[in-house]
Design a protein around this motif. Structure first.
Motif, PDB file in Angstrom:
ATOM      1  N   GLU A 151       0.822  -1.205   0.000  1.00  0.00           N
ATOM      2  CA  GLU A 151       0.000   0.000   0.000  1.00  0.00           C
ATOM      3  C   GLU A 151       0.862   1.263   0.000  1.00  0.00           C
ATOM      4  OE1 GLU A 151      -4.041  -1.461   2.334  1.00  0.00           O
ATOM      5  OE2 GLU A 151      -2.481  -0.406   3.449  1.00  0.00           O
ATOM      6  N   LEU A 152       0.401   2.251  -0.737  1.00  0.00           N
ATOM      7  CA  LEU A 152       1.006   3.581  -0.732  1.00  0.00           C
ATOM      8  C   LEU A 152       0.093   4.537   0.014  1.00  0.00           C
ATOM      9  CD1 LEU A 152       2.308   4.300  -4.367  1.00  0.00           C
ATOM     10  CD2 LEU A 152       3.644   3.607  -2.369  1.00  0.00           C
ATOM     11  N   LYS A 153       0.713   5.456   0.767  1.00  0.00           N
ATOM     12  CA  LYS A 153      -0.046   6.490   1.470  1.00  0.00           C
ATOM     13  C   LYS A 153       0.427   7.867   1.016  1.00  0.00           C
ATOM     14  CE  LYS A 153      -0.875   3.955   5.789  1.00  0.00           C
ATOM     15  NZ  LYS A 153      -0.672   3.980   7.270  1.00  0.00           N
ATOM     16  N   LEU A 154      -0.518   8.762   0.794  1.00  0.00           N
ATOM     17  CA  LEU A 154      -0.204  10.158   0.546  1.00  0.00           C
ATOM     18  C   LEU A 154      -0.468  10.935   1.824  1.00  0.00           C
ATOM     19  CD1 LEU A 154       0.589  12.503  -1.323  1.00  0.00           C
ATOM     20  CD2 LEU A 154      -1.836  12.729  -1.912  1.00  0.00           C
ATOM     21  N   MET A 155       0.587  11.605   2.333  1.00  0.00           N
ATOM     22  CA  MET A 155       0.502  12.371   3.559  1.00  0.00           C
ATOM     23  C   MET A 155       0.858  13.826   3.262  1.00  0.00           C
ATOM     24  SD  MET A 155      -0.205   9.850   5.684  1.00  0.00           S
ATOM     25  CE  MET A 155       0.017  10.631   7.296  1.00  0.00           C
ATOM     26  N   GLN A 156       0.298  14.732   4.082  1.00  0.00           N
ATOM     27  CA  GLN A 156       0.593  16.161   3.919  1.00  0.00           C
ATOM     28  C   GLN A 156       0.741  16.805   5.280  1.00  0.00           C
ATOM     29  OE1 GLN A 156      -2.339  18.406   1.748  1.00  0.00           O
ATOM     30  NE2 GLN A 156      -1.193  20.321   1.848  1.00  0.00           N
ATOM     31  N   ARG A 157       1.748  17.690   5.377  1.00  0.00           N
ATOM     32  CA  ARG A 157       1.952  18.502   6.581  1.00  0.00           C
ATOM     33  C   ARG A 157       2.243  19.924   6.119  1.00  0.00           C
ATOM     34  NH1 ARG A 157       6.671  16.691  10.504  1.00  0.00           N
ATOM     35  NH2 ARG A 157       7.904  17.303   8.677  1.00  0.00           N
ATOM     36  N   GLY A 158       1.250  20.804   6.230  1.00  0.00           N
ATOM     37  CA  GLY A 158       1.407  22.144   5.683  1.00  0.00           C
ATOM     38  C   GLY A 158       1.533  22.063   4.169  1.00  0.00           C
ATOM     39  N   SER A 159       2.620  22.619   3.631  1.00  0.00           N
ATOM     40  CA  SER A 159       2.865  22.553   2.183  1.00  0.00           C
ATOM     41  C   SER A 159       3.735  21.371   1.786  1.00  0.00           C
ATOM     42  CB  SER A 159       3.536  23.844   1.707  1.00  0.00           C
ATOM     43  OG  SER A 159       4.782  24.029   2.359  1.00  0.00           O
ATOM     44  N   GLU A 160       4.099  20.537   2.747  1.00  0.00           N
ATOM     45  CA  GLU A 160       4.989  19.389   2.514  1.00  0.00           C
ATOM     46  C   GLU A 160       4.169  18.128   2.248  1.00  0.00           C
ATOM     47  OE1 GLU A 160       8.353  16.798   5.016  1.00  0.00           O
ATOM     48  OE2 GLU A 160       7.390  18.556   5.894  1.00  0.00           O
ATOM     49  N   PHE A 161       4.568  17.369   1.223  1.00  0.00           N
ATOM     50  CA  PHE A 161       3.902  16.106   0.906  1.00  0.00           C
ATOM     51  C   PHE A 161       4.886  14.948   1.055  1.00  0.00           C
ATOM     52  CE2 PHE A 161       1.198  19.152  -1.190  1.00  0.00           C
ATOM     53  CZ  PHE A 161      -0.084  18.626  -1.026  1.00  0.00           C
ATOM     54  N   SER A 162       4.337  13.795   1.395  1.00  0.00           N
ATOM     55  CA  SER A 162       5.143  12.582   1.547  1.00  0.00           C
ATOM     56  C   SER A 162       4.353  11.403   0.985  1.00  0.00           C
ATOM     57  CB  SER A 162       5.461  12.342   3.030  1.00  0.00           C
ATOM     58  OG  SER A 162       6.097  11.086   3.219  1.00  0.00           O
ATOM     59  N   ILE A 163       5.015  10.590   0.175  1.00  0.00           N
ATOM     60  CA  ILE A 163       4.421   9.336  -0.297  1.00  0.00           C
ATOM     61  C   ILE A 163       5.188   8.207   0.364  1.00  0.00           C
ATOM     62  CG2 ILE A 163       3.991   7.829  -2.269  1.00  0.00           C
ATOM     63  CD1 ILE A 163       3.584  10.276  -3.984  1.00  0.00           C
ATOM     64  N   ARG A 164       4.451   7.344   1.052  1.00  0.00           N
ATOM     65  CA  ARG A 164       5.080   6.312   1.887  1.00  0.00           C
ATOM     66  C   ARG A 164       4.604   4.921   1.520  1.00  0.00           C
ATOM     67  NH1 ARG A 164       4.113   9.440   7.706  1.00  0.00           N
ATOM     68  NH2 ARG A 164       5.135  11.405   7.090  1.00  0.00           N
ATOM     69  N   LEU A 165       5.515   3.992   1.657  1.00  0.00           N
ATOM     70  CA  LEU A 165       5.220   2.572   1.524  1.00  0.00           C
ATOM     71  C   LEU A 165       5.388   1.962   2.909  1.00  0.00           C
ATOM     72  CD1 LEU A 165       4.780   0.225  -0.675  1.00  0.00           C
ATOM     73  CD2 LEU A 165       7.220  -0.194  -0.343  1.00  0.00           C
ATOM     74  N   GLY A 166       4.260   1.738   3.592  1.00  0.00           N
ATOM     75  CA  GLY A 166       4.358   1.338   4.988  1.00  0.00           C
ATOM     76  C   GLY A 166       5.020   2.450   5.783  1.00  0.00           C
ATOM     77  N   ARG A 167       6.120   2.123   6.484  1.00  0.00           N
ATOM     78  CA  ARG A 167       6.853   3.124   7.254  1.00  0.00           C
ATOM     79  C   ARG A 167       7.988   3.754   6.441  1.00  0.00           C
ATOM     80  NH1 ARG A 167       7.597   0.368  13.270  1.00  0.00           N
ATOM     81  NH2 ARG A 167       5.350   0.120  13.753  1.00  0.00           N
ATOM     82  N   THR A 168       8.187   3.273   5.251  1.00  0.00           N
ATOM     83  CA  THR A 168       9.280   3.776   4.412  1.00  0.00           C
ATOM     84  C   THR A 168       8.803   4.947   3.565  1.00  0.00           C
ATOM     85  OG1 THR A 168      10.253   1.565   4.260  1.00  0.00           O
ATOM     86  CG2 THR A 168      10.961   3.172   2.622  1.00  0.00           C
TER      87      THR A 168
END
Length: 222
Positions: free
Chosen positions: A17-34
């Motif tokens: 599974e892939l997750k799209l995360m956002q914090r303010g203007s910052e984005f992160s795409i994660r695979l599990g905890r990676t």
């Protein structure tokens, strides 16, 4: 501290599974905890395009295949250096990544998806290379954290001898295969050489500045 917002979780075909995360203007795409990619770190993804273009800058009507849309840094860098008569095919296996690019991350992409030179294909880049023989002046691969299948095991096939042979066959004579990696891999460099490529290995900062981690780019000329 601004909290992370979870936009969506999606399944990688044949993978995790892939997750799209956002914090303010910052984005992160994660695979599990990676963390696979972060919008604050774009330097090496941009270099994947610019350093490959240096190898083929005398091409007329250049055709470029990008494997992996990600956060669009490689695509934007390619469009900045490619001429108006270029054609850029972007292969993205995960439909949700294209949706994120047009939705939550649209500002990062800055209209690059609407550039008339660009064609987005929701498809396996390996299958595109298999079908499109002697088609591309450059192939830019950033589909995993390195030359192994982290996001899905099938990606291993891209980096084996057979997969590299398919990539070479999809290139025009003198074309370049550029591959991004989070880490060095001498065995993979050896496979590139055995496939008949002329190889240059470079280290590039993950950040545009002078500090921070270095990533690896292999430039393999057919």
């Amino acid at each position: 501290m601004i909290p992370w917002i979870h936009h969506e979780t999606t399944q990688v075909p044949g993978g995790d599974e892939l997750k799209l995360m956002q914090r303010g203007s910052e984005f992160s795409i994660r695979l599990g905890r990676t963390e696979l990619m972060n919008s604050r770190l774009s330097g090496s993804e941009e270099a994947l395009a610019t350093r490959a273009w240096e190898k083929i800058s005398d091409c007329r009507n250049p055709a470029v295949l990008i494997g992996g849309l990600g956060m669009g840094f490689t695509l934007k860098a390619a469009l900045d250096v490619l001429p108006d008569d270029a054609r850029v095919v972007v292969a993205e296996l995960v439909p949700a990544v294209v949706r994120w690019a047009k939705g939550p991350m649209a500002e990062i992409f800055g209209g690059s998806l609407e550039d008339p030179r660009v064609e987005i294909r929701v498809d396996d880049v390996g299958e595109i290379m298999r079908r499109d023989r002697k088609t591309y002046d450059a192939i830019l691969l950033d589909v995993d954290n390195g030359p192994e299948g982290l996001t899905r095991e099938a990606n291993d096939g891209l980096y084996g001898m057979a997969g590299l042979g398919i990539a070479k066959a999809a290139l025009k004579p003198g074309g370049v295969l550029a591959i991004w990696s989070c880490f060095p891999d001498d065995r993979f460099a050896g496979r590139l050489a055995k496939t008949g490529f002329e190889i240059e290995e470079i280290r590039v900062r993950a950040h545009r500045g002078k500090k921070g981690a270095r990533h690896v780019i292999w430039l393999a000329t057919a």
